[in-house]
Scaffold this motif. Structure first.
Motif, PDB file in Angstrom:
ATOM      1  N   SER A   1      -0.314   4.620  -7.264  1.00 37.21           N
ATOM      2  CA  SER A   1      -1.411   5.162  -6.459  1.00 37.21           C
ATOM      3  C   SER A   1      -2.686   5.276  -7.291  1.00 37.21           C
ATOM      4  O   SER A   1      -3.792   5.146  -6.751  1.00 37.21           O
ATOM      5  N   PHE A   2      -2.540   5.527  -8.564  1.00 39.36           N
ATOM      6  CA  PHE A   2      -3.695   5.613  -9.465  1.00 39.36           C
ATOM      7  C   PHE A   2      -4.247   4.230  -9.805  1.00 39.36           C
ATOM      8  O   PHE A   2      -5.463   3.999  -9.786  1.00 39.36           O
ATOM      9  N   PHE A   3      -3.363   3.298 -10.107  1.00 37.12           N
ATOM     10  CA  PHE A   3      -3.806   1.980 -10.561  1.00 37.12           C
ATOM     11  C   PHE A   3      -4.386   1.121  -9.436  1.00 37.12           C
ATOM     12  O   PHE A   3      -5.187   0.210  -9.708  1.00 37.12           O
ATOM     13  N   LEU A   4      -3.995   1.361  -8.183  1.00 38.07           N
ATOM     14  CA  LEU A   4      -4.553   0.572  -7.089  1.00 38.07           C
ATOM     15  C   LEU A   4      -6.073   0.711  -6.981  1.00 38.07           C
ATOM     16  O   LEU A   4      -6.784  -0.301  -6.980  1.00 38.07           O
ATOM     17  N   PRO A   5      -6.631   1.939  -6.892  1.00 36.53           N
ATOM     18  CA  PRO A   5      -8.094   2.063  -6.873  1.00 36.53           C
ATOM     19  C   PRO A   5      -8.741   1.590  -8.178  1.00 36.53           C
ATOM     20  O   PRO A   5      -9.865   1.099  -8.163  1.00 36.53           O
ATOM     21  N   LEU A   6      -8.020   1.753  -9.297  1.00 38.29           N
ATOM     22  CA  LEU A   6      -8.554   1.266 -10.564  1.00 38.29           C
ATOM     23  C   LEU A   6      -8.712  -0.250 -10.528  1.00 38.29           C
ATOM     24  O   LEU A   6      -9.760  -0.794 -10.909  1.00 38.29           O
ATOM     25  N   ALA A   7      -7.665  -0.943 -10.048  1.00 40.34           N
ATOM     26  CA  ALA A   7      -7.759  -2.403  -9.896  1.00 40.34           C
ATOM     27  C   ALA A   7      -8.839  -2.761  -8.886  1.00 40.34           C
ATOM     28  O   ALA A   7      -9.582  -3.740  -9.069  1.00 40.34           O
ATOM     29  N   GLY A   8      -8.962  -1.950  -7.822  1.00 47.62           N
ATOM     30  CA  GLY A   8      -9.977  -2.205  -6.802  1.00 47.62           C
ATOM     31  C   GLY A   8     -11.385  -2.129  -7.358  1.00 47.62           C
ATOM     32  O   GLY A   8     -12.216  -2.992  -7.072  1.00 47.62           O
TER      33      GLY A   8
ATOM     34  N   SER B   1     -11.734  -0.498   0.197  1.00 45.07           N
ATOM     35  CA  SER B   1     -11.067   0.008   1.408  1.00 45.07           C
ATOM     36  C   SER B   1      -9.575  -0.280   1.348  1.00 45.07           C
ATOM     37  O   SER B   1      -8.748   0.587   1.649  1.00 45.07           O
ATOM     38  N   PHE B   2      -9.225  -1.495   0.943  1.00 43.05           N
ATOM     39  CA  PHE B   2      -7.817  -1.862   0.825  1.00 43.05           C
ATOM     40  C   PHE B   2      -7.106  -0.988  -0.194  1.00 43.05           C
ATOM     41  O   PHE B   2      -6.027  -0.449   0.075  1.00 43.05           O
ATOM     42  N   SER B   3      -7.694  -0.852  -1.387  1.00 44.08           N
ATOM     43  CA  SER B   3      -7.023  -0.085  -2.431  1.00 44.08           C
ATOM     44  C   SER B   3      -6.863   1.379  -2.031  1.00 44.08           C
ATOM     45  O   SER B   3      -5.845   2.007  -2.341  1.00 44.08           O
ATOM     46  N   THR B   4      -7.850   1.914  -1.309  1.00 40.64           N
ATOM     47  CA  THR B   4      -7.757   3.307  -0.854  1.00 40.64           C
ATOM     48  C   THR B   4      -6.646   3.475   0.181  1.00 40.64           C
ATOM     49  O   THR B   4      -5.837   4.407   0.106  1.00 40.64           O
ATOM     50  N   ILE B   5      -6.592   2.566   1.155  1.00 47.02           N
ATOM     51  CA  ILE B   5      -5.565   2.654   2.202  1.00 47.02           C
ATOM     52  C   ILE B   5      -4.169   2.506   1.618  1.00 47.02           C
ATOM     53  O   ILE B   5      -3.245   3.271   1.950  1.00 47.02           O
ATOM     54  N   LEU B   6      -3.998   1.537   0.718  1.00 47.38           N
ATOM     55  CA  LEU B   6      -2.674   1.314   0.145  1.00 47.38           C
ATOM     56  C   LEU B   6      -2.264   2.475  -0.760  1.00 47.38           C
ATOM     57  O   LEU B   6      -1.099   2.905  -0.756  1.00 47.38           O
ATOM     58  N   ALA B   7      -3.223   3.004  -1.525  1.00 52.66           N
ATOM     59  CA  ALA B   7      -2.927   4.178  -2.350  1.00 52.66           C
ATOM     60  C   ALA B   7      -2.524   5.354  -1.471  1.00 52.66           C
ATOM     61  O   ALA B   7      -1.597   6.110  -1.801  1.00 52.66           O
ATOM     62  N   LEU B   8      -3.202   5.501  -0.323  1.00 52.60           N
ATOM     63  CA  LEU B   8      -2.878   6.578   0.613  1.00 52.60           C
ATOM     64  C   LEU B   8      -1.456   6.442   1.143  1.00 52.60           C
ATOM     65  O   LEU B   8      -0.748   7.440   1.316  1.00 52.60           O
ATOM     66  N   VAL B   9      -1.034   5.202   1.385  1.00 52.64           N
ATOM     67  CA  VAL B   9       0.328   4.968   1.861  1.00 52.64           C
ATOM     68  C   VAL B   9       1.343   5.495   0.846  1.00 52.64           C
ATOM     69  O   VAL B   9       2.287   6.219   1.188  1.00 52.64           O
ATOM     70  N   PHE B  10       1.148   5.142  -0.420  1.00 52.07           N
ATOM     71  CA  PHE B  10       2.083   5.588  -1.462  1.00 52.07           C
ATOM     72  C   PHE B  10       2.012   7.094  -1.665  1.00 52.07           C
ATOM     73  O   PHE B  10       3.026   7.743  -1.930  1.00 52.07           O
ATOM     74  N   ILE B  11       0.818   7.657  -1.534  1.00 44.18           N
ATOM     75  CA  ILE B  11       0.664   9.104  -1.655  1.00 44.18           C
ATOM     76  C   ILE B  11       1.412   9.809  -0.523  1.00 44.18           C
ATOM     77  O   ILE B  11       2.100  10.811  -0.738  1.00 44.18           O
ATOM     78  N   CYS B  12       1.283   9.277   0.700  1.00 41.89           N
ATOM     79  CA  CYS B  12       1.962   9.884   1.853  1.00 41.89           C
ATOM     80  C   CYS B  12       3.479   9.811   1.701  1.00 41.89           C
ATOM     81  O   CYS B  12       4.198  10.745   2.073  1.00 41.89           O
ATOM     82  N   VAL B  13       3.974   8.700   1.156  1.00 42.10           N
ATOM     83  CA  VAL B  13       5.414   8.592   0.912  1.00 42.10           C
ATOM     84  C   VAL B  13       5.852   9.709  -0.025  1.00 42.10           C
ATOM     85  O   VAL B  13       6.887  10.360   0.196  1.00 42.10           O
ATOM     86  N   ASN B  14       5.063   9.958  -1.060  1.00 42.53           N
ATOM     87  CA  ASN B  14       5.400  11.028  -1.997  1.00 42.53           C
ATOM     88  C   ASN B  14       5.304  12.414  -1.354  1.00 42.53           C
ATOM     89  O   ASN B  14       6.043  13.322  -1.710  1.00 42.53           O
TER      90      ASN B  14
END
Length: 263
Positions: free
Chosen positions: A70-77, A91-104
């Motif tokens: 979740s941290f590295f996705l926005p960093l790569a973005g 936008s993509f990196s934020t949405i995908l990071a949010l998905v992993f955050i919600c799973v947690n």
């Protein structure tokens, strides 16, 4: 610091990343950088405090590795955005990071200080952290492949393929470094560099898949769409290597790499 505080850091970070994504679409570059970087700082501060609280790197469970992803996705973005100014990448990196955050958040895992002897190696943390960054960068390359295959209405421009290639080069380089760290860790923990454990076997398959993409792109007669499909298949193999291995019967009870809930 306890896991219960995660939601506050997560909400603050996601809101900052969302502002950064909005700013990128509005071509407010300074705000996009500032908001995204501050969000990364907020999120990493939680990881760091968990590290201190657990007295070990938070890398044992799948939930803990999802923190890093979740941290590295926005960093790569933000790295991709700074280099090529693609408005949609944040936008993509934020949405995908949010998905992993919600799973947690909705499926929290137990976090304890207990760390088995094999995981106490100094190679453990760099091995997993480097791999998490590689996953994020290769995830961005997969999104580029999806965009070029299904959403690009005009012919694929050379520079767009170069972006995808460069992301794969970086991701594969970090994956290779992660494998080397893993080999050193295995030698220290189990006495051998490589044992063809199910996880290691899938690691090799994934590594070769990305290598095939790299070499296929060097062939002058290569077909662009086929190359992109090879890249997407490689990313599916990466998912199998990262977490899918946990559900394989061959790995149950025999793989030392299967993530399990701490007792």
């Amino acid at each position: 610091m306890t896991w219960e505080q995660f939601i506050y850091f997560a909400i603050a970070a996601v809101l900052l990343w969302a502002v950064g994504a909005w700013a990128a679409w509005r071509e407010k570059t300074t705000l996009a950088y500032t908001s995204t970087v501050i969000g990364l700082g907020v999120f990493f501060s939680f990881i760091l405090m968990m590290w201190i609280s657990l007295e070990r790197p938070p890398l044992r469970t799948m939930g803990e590795t999802r923190l890093w992803y979740s941290f590295f996705l926005p960093l790569a973005g933000i790295i991709v955005y700074s280099r090529w100014k693609y408005k949609w990448i944040l936008s993509f990196s934020t949405i995908l990071a949010l998905v992993f955050i919600c799973v947690n958040l909705f499926k929290p895992e137990i976090h304890s200080k207990t760390l088995m002897p094999a995981l106490q190696s100094p190679w453990f943390a760099p091995h997993v952290i480097v791999y998490m960054f590689a996953y994020a960068v290769l995830g961005a390359s997969a999104v580029m492949a999806l965009y070029l295959l299904f959403f690009k209405r005009k012919a694929i421009a050379v520079e767009e393929f170069d972006i995808t290639d460069n992301l794969v080069y970086v991701g594969l380089a970090f994956m290779t470094i992660g494998m080397l760290f893993g080999a050193l860790w295995a030698k220290e923990a189990w006495g051998h560099y490589w044992s063809w454990d199910p996880k290691e076997t899938w690691a090799a398959i994934t590594w070769f898949a990305y290598l095939i993409y790299v070499h296929y792109r060097q062939i002058s007669t290569h077909k662009p769409k086929l190359a992109l499909w090879v890249l997407l298949i490689s990313f599916v193999l990466l998912q199998m290597y990262w977490w899918g291995i946990n559900y394989l019967p061959s790995a149950q009870g025999s793989s030392v790499h299967v993530y399990s809930m701490p007792s």
